[in-house]
Write a protein that holds these residues in place. Structure first.
Motif, PDB file in Angstrom:
ATOM      1  N   ILE A 121    -119.826 -51.240 102.474  1.00 46.19           N
ATOM      2  CA  ILE A 121    -120.366 -49.893 102.259  1.00 46.19           C
ATOM      3  C   ILE A 121    -121.869 -49.974 102.067  1.00 46.19           C
ATOM      4  O   ILE A 121    -122.434 -51.050 101.829  1.00 46.19           O
ATOM      5  N   SER A 122    -122.537 -48.837 102.132  1.00 43.74           N
ATOM      6  CA  SER A 122    -124.002 -48.813 102.097  1.00 43.74           C
ATOM      7  C   SER A 122    -124.525 -49.056 100.683  1.00 43.74           C
ATOM      8  O   SER A 122    -123.808 -48.928  99.694  1.00 43.74           O
ATOM      9  N   ASN A 123    -125.816 -49.367 100.607  1.00 42.91           N
ATOM     10  CA  ASN A 123    -126.459 -49.598  99.313  1.00 42.91           C
ATOM     11  C   ASN A 123    -126.456 -48.356  98.436  1.00 42.91           C
ATOM     12  O   ASN A 123    -126.453 -48.451  97.202  1.00 42.91           O
ATOM     13  N   THR A 124    -126.479 -47.192  99.069  1.00 41.85           N
ATOM     14  CA  THR A 124    -126.431 -45.938  98.301  1.00 41.85           C
ATOM     15  C   THR A 124    -125.155 -45.862  97.476  1.00 41.85           C
ATOM     16  O   THR A 124    -125.181 -45.511  96.285  1.00 41.85           O
ATOM     17  N   TYR A 125    -124.030 -46.206  98.097  1.00 43.85           N
ATOM     18  CA  TYR A 125    -122.763 -46.202  97.363  1.00 43.85           C
ATOM     19  C   TYR A 125    -122.748 -47.280  96.287  1.00 43.85           C
ATOM     20  O   TYR A 125    -122.163 -47.097  95.215  1.00 43.85           O
ATOM     21  N   HIS A 126    -123.407 -48.419  96.557  1.00 43.23           N
ATOM     22  CA  HIS A 126    -123.492 -49.462  95.534  1.00 43.23           C
ATOM     23  C   HIS A 126    -124.174 -48.915  94.284  1.00 43.23           C
ATOM     24  O   HIS A 126    -123.705 -49.125  93.160  1.00 43.23           O
ATOM     25  N   VAL A 127    -125.265 -48.220  94.477  1.00 45.94           N
ATOM     26  CA  VAL A 127    -126.021 -47.666  93.346  1.00 45.94           C
ATOM     27  C   VAL A 127    -125.166 -46.649  92.585  1.00 45.94           C
ATOM     28  O   VAL A 127    -125.124 -46.652  91.348  1.00 45.94           O
ATOM     29  N   ILE A 128    -124.476 -45.791  93.333  1.00 43.76           N
ATOM     30  CA  ILE A 128    -123.633 -44.766  92.689  1.00 43.76           C
ATOM     31  C   ILE A 128    -122.546 -45.418  91.840  1.00 43.76           C
ATOM     32  O   ILE A 128    -122.296 -45.022  90.696  1.00 43.76           O
ATOM     33  N   ILE A 129    -121.892 -46.435  92.388  1.00 45.55           N
ATOM     34  CA  ILE A 129    -120.813 -47.126  91.663  1.00 45.55           C
ATOM     35  C   ILE A 129    -121.355 -47.783  90.400  1.00 45.55           C
ATOM     36  O   ILE A 129    -120.749 -47.698  89.326  1.00 45.55           O
ATOM     37  N   ILE A 130    -122.510 -48.457  90.520  1.00 48.81           N
ATOM     38  CA  ILE A 130    -123.103 -49.140  89.370  1.00 48.81           C
ATOM     39  C   ILE A 130    -123.474 -48.140  88.282  1.00 48.81           C
ATOM     40  O   ILE A 130    -123.181 -48.355  87.087  1.00 48.81           O
ATOM     41  N   VAL A 131    -124.088 -47.033  88.664  1.00 43.55           N
ATOM     42  CA  VAL A 131    -124.502 -46.023  87.684  1.00 43.55           C
ATOM     43  C   VAL A 131    -123.285 -45.419  86.989  1.00 43.55           C
ATOM     44  O   VAL A 131    -123.249 -45.302  85.754  1.00 43.55           O
ATOM     45  N   ILE A 132    -122.278 -45.033  87.775  1.00 44.46           N
ATOM     46  CA  ILE A 132    -121.075 -44.424  87.181  1.00 44.46           C
ATOM     47  C   ILE A 132    -120.373 -45.418  86.258  1.00 44.46           C
ATOM     48  O   ILE A 132    -119.969 -45.070  85.141  1.00 44.46           O
ATOM     49  N   GLY A 133    -120.220 -46.661  86.713  1.00 42.55           N
ATOM     50  CA  GLY A 133    -119.562 -47.675  85.888  1.00 42.55           C
ATOM     51  C   GLY A 133    -120.310 -47.928  84.594  1.00 42.55           C
ATOM     52  O   GLY A 133    -119.712 -48.012  83.516  1.00 42.55           O
ATOM     53  N   PHE A 134    -121.659 -48.040  84.676  1.00 40.05           N
ATOM     54  CA  PHE A 134    -122.453 -48.300  83.482  1.00 40.05           C
ATOM     55  C   PHE A 134    -122.363 -47.134  82.506  1.00 40.05           C
ATOM     56  O   PHE A 134    -122.171 -47.329  81.297  1.00 40.05           O
ATOM     57  N   LEU A 135    -122.504 -45.907  83.035  1.00 39.67           N
ATOM     58  CA  LEU A 135    -122.422 -44.731  82.164  1.00 39.67           C
ATOM     59  C   LEU A 135    -121.045 -44.606  81.528  1.00 39.67           C
ATOM     60  O   LEU A 135    -120.921 -44.310  80.331  1.00 39.67           O
ATOM     61  N   PHE A 136    -119.998 -44.826  82.327  1.00 43.79           N
ATOM     62  CA  PHE A 136    -118.638 -44.703  81.799  1.00 43.79           C
ATOM     63  C   PHE A 136    -118.403 -45.710  80.671  1.00 43.79           C
ATOM     64  O   PHE A 136    -117.920 -45.356  79.600  1.00 43.79           O
ATOM     65  N   GLY A 137    -118.751 -46.983  80.927  1.00 41.67           N
ATOM     66  CA  GLY A 137    -118.563 -48.005  79.891  1.00 41.67           C
ATOM     67  C   GLY A 137    -119.383 -47.723  78.657  1.00 41.67           C
ATOM     68  O   GLY A 137    -118.894 -47.845  77.530  1.00 41.67           O
ATOM     69  N   GLY A 138    -120.649 -47.327  78.863  1.00 39.89           N
ATOM     70  CA  GLY A 138    -121.512 -47.040  77.722  1.00 39.89           C
ATOM     71  C   GLY A 138    -121.034 -45.855  76.913  1.00 39.89           C
ATOM     72  O   GLY A 138    -121.033 -45.884  75.675  1.00 39.89           O
ATOM     73  N   ILE A 139    -120.623 -44.788  77.601  1.00 46.38           N
ATOM     74  CA  ILE A 139    -120.156 -43.578  76.896  1.00 46.38           C
ATOM     75  C   ILE A 139    -118.888 -43.870  76.110  1.00 46.38           C
ATOM     76  O   ILE A 139    -118.743 -43.440  74.951  1.00 46.38           O
ATOM     77  N   ILE A 140    -117.946 -44.601  76.725  1.00 45.55           N
ATOM     78  CA  ILE A 140    -116.717 -44.944  76.006  1.00 45.55           C
ATOM     79  C   ILE A 140    -117.040 -45.748  74.754  1.00 45.55           C
ATOM     80  O   ILE A 140    -116.488 -45.512  73.669  1.00 45.55           O
TER      81      ILE A 140
END
Length: 541
Positions: free
Chosen positions: A252-271
């Motif tokens: 997949i493209s780098n754009t999707y990589h960034v989206i996945i990383i941001v969502i994963g980081f925010l989700f883990g941090g918020i939890i």
């Protein structure tokens, strides 16, 4: 004041540094988890696509092979002289029956003499050596050039004096595949390659056929591959081997990589932060409860207990209340459970008992039939010093022991014998025992007999079921039959409507009631006003 702990931006920065690091680590962990989950999900879909792609190739190859053989069989059944006008017409008629055969011809001395499409050739076209010869006599050529005429190139299959040219459209309109997916169509034992798909050289195709599937393909590591192999059944066996060389997130493209990383980081941090806030709330609330108990900041409200037949108030139940400066009103269900968890329940109970006897002293001393009910926990009852504490307070205030009713709610599978021995000590001193929430949880007949209770309280869930077609209504009818012959007081909680009172009175004339139909819980000084305004037959604000 806050009624609950509300996380805010400022409260985040007030968290200990350890929790900041925990949020950061959780964010990184969330990123890893998000990447892994997305990687596995994409691989799952890629495997499904790869299998579907292989099936499509295999079906087309099988159909082309089948039509090739059928067309040759049909051609060999001609009764006409080879390449005569009648024979050529016969071949032309057969072409209408096949989707993947674009021409049929005749062979003589290793050269093409005529075809259905081109008729009798002015000059015979010499065939090169075949690419493959099957045990049953079929010859195969791949990408024949300028045959049967200049500018024509196609795959062909021949047997005896007939040859069939496979259409260029056999493998058109296959599922669109990314550039990193490739496939090979081969014989059963991979000793002959019919066709390659994707950007594959002959050597790469051979290497692909020799490879075994990577058992660790699911790891999010670049360079892993998945492959699938499907073969047909029957006398003619062909196989398709397909591979995907850029798995999961690597496709997949780098754009999707960034989206996945941001969502994963925010989700883990918020939890992590929410859990930290929850722990802080619990710890902070527990600390403030201890402080409230030490400083005697809790207070007591009193719910009247009414003799239903007369409407007269004959006693009250003491209810612990806590309004914290930071958290506001905290439900008894919350702070009592918290006190039990933090081993603060004994101190809490002693505080409530002390306040209750102090508040109710004049009412109890001036009216020997008036009583007050106080809730006890199992921890209170198992404290050998608790009964001595009660005795001292009763003597200090000049209250008769029988004016105190201790309500017990069994919340655990505590030993009945031990509980029975403890409550007998209370009864021996003249105190009364009430079995609270009868009909729910562990409050059942065995506890009724073991505790030698003077009173049972029917939980409000049964009262509120009156007039409904529910299992609780049926259970309530059974409870009425049970208590008919019991020589003890029966209290119905949660009476809010006249019809509920009427229903209870009709079946249990001596019943006692509690609920907003008579009064909400009030402060001690309001009890005197209620006593003056008896009988209580309406809700008092």
């Amino acid at each position: 004041m806050h009624s609950a702990f509300q996380p805010t931006a400022s409260s985040f920065f007030s968290l200990p540094k350890k929790m900041h690091w925990m949020a950061l680590l959780s964010g990184l962990l969330g990123t890893v988890i998000a990447i892994s989950v997305v990687h596995v999900v994409i691989i799952k879909h890629e495997r499904e696509f790869l299998r579907g792609y292989s099936e499509a190739i295999l079906n087309r190859g099988l159909q082309a092979n089948k039509e090739s053989r059928l067309s040759l069989k049909f051609a060999q059944q001609s009764q006409f002289e080879q390449c005569s006008p009648e024979d050529i017409e016969y071949l032309r008629e057969s072409l209408w029956n096949y989707d993947f055969i674009h021409d049929i011809g005749r062979i003589k001395n290793g050269a093409i003499e005529c075809t259905a499409g081109w008729g009798l050739l002015a000059k015979q076209k010499k065939l090169p050596h075949f690419s493959e010869l099957t045990p049953d006599g079929y010859q195969f050529w791949k990408r024949l050039k300028d045959i049967p005429t200049e500018g024509i190139s196609s795959n062909a299959i021949a047997r005896r004096n007939s040859i069939a040219f496979v259409s260029h459209y056999v493998f058109k309109n296959l599922p669109h595949n990314p550039e990193f997916i490739a496939a090979v169509l081969t014989t059963k034992h991979s000793d002959y390659i019919y066709k390659t798909f994707g950007d594959l050289t002959k050597q790469q195709a051979i290497e692909l056929l020799k490879k075994k599937e990577d058992p660790f393909f699911w790891l999010p590591v670049k360079g892993r591959q998945i492959q699938t192999q499907l073969c047909t059944q029957g006398s003619t066996v062909i196989c398709t081997t397909a591979t995907d060389s850029q798995l999961g997130i690597f496709g997949i493209s780098n754009t999707y990589h960034v989206i996945i990383i941001v969502i994963g980081f925010l989700f883990g941090g918020i939890i992590s932060l929410l859990m930290s806030f929850a722990r802080l709330r619990k710890n902070s609330l527990g600390a403030r409860l201890k402080q409230a108990i030490d400083k005697k900041l809790l207070h007591v409200q009193y719910q009247p207990k009414i003799q239903l037949q007369s409407g007269m108030m004959i006693g009250v139940e003491a209810l612990a209340r806590w309004n914290d400066e930071e958290y506001g009103y905290v439900s008894p269900d919350v702070f009592i459970a918290l006190a039990e968890q933090n081993n603060q329940i004994k101190e809490l109970t002693k505080l409530i008992v002390s306040k209750t006897l102090s508040d109710m002293r004049d009412y109890l001393v001036n009216n020997k039939t008036f009583f007050v009910s106080i809730n006890l926990s199992i921890q209170d009852l198992t404290d050998s010093q608790f009964l001595l504490f009660i005795d001292d307070l009763v003597q200090q205030h000049g209250i008769r022991p029988e004016q105190l009713i201790f309500e017990i709610t069994e919340r655990s599978t505590a030993d009945q014998d031990a509980m029975s021995n403890t409550t007998k000590q209370f009864v021996k001193k003249g105190y009364q025992v009430s079995l609270d929430d009868f009909g729910t949880g562990y409050s059942n007949l065995s506890w009724l007999s073991a505790l030698e209770a003077d009173e049972i309280k029917i939980d409000k869930m049964f009262t509120q079921a009156i007039g409904t077609d529910s299992i609780n209504q049926n259970m309530l009818n059974g409870i009425f039959q049970l208590i008919e012959n019991l020589k003890m007081h029966v209290v119905f909680e949660g009476i809010e409507e006249q019809r509920e009172e009427d229903y209870i009175l009709e079946r249990s004339p001596n019943a006692i009631g509690q609920g907003w139909h008579y009064s909400r819980p009030v402060l001690a000084e309001e009890i005197g006003k209620l006593l003056i305004s008896q009988p209580l037959k309406k809700t008092h604000a």
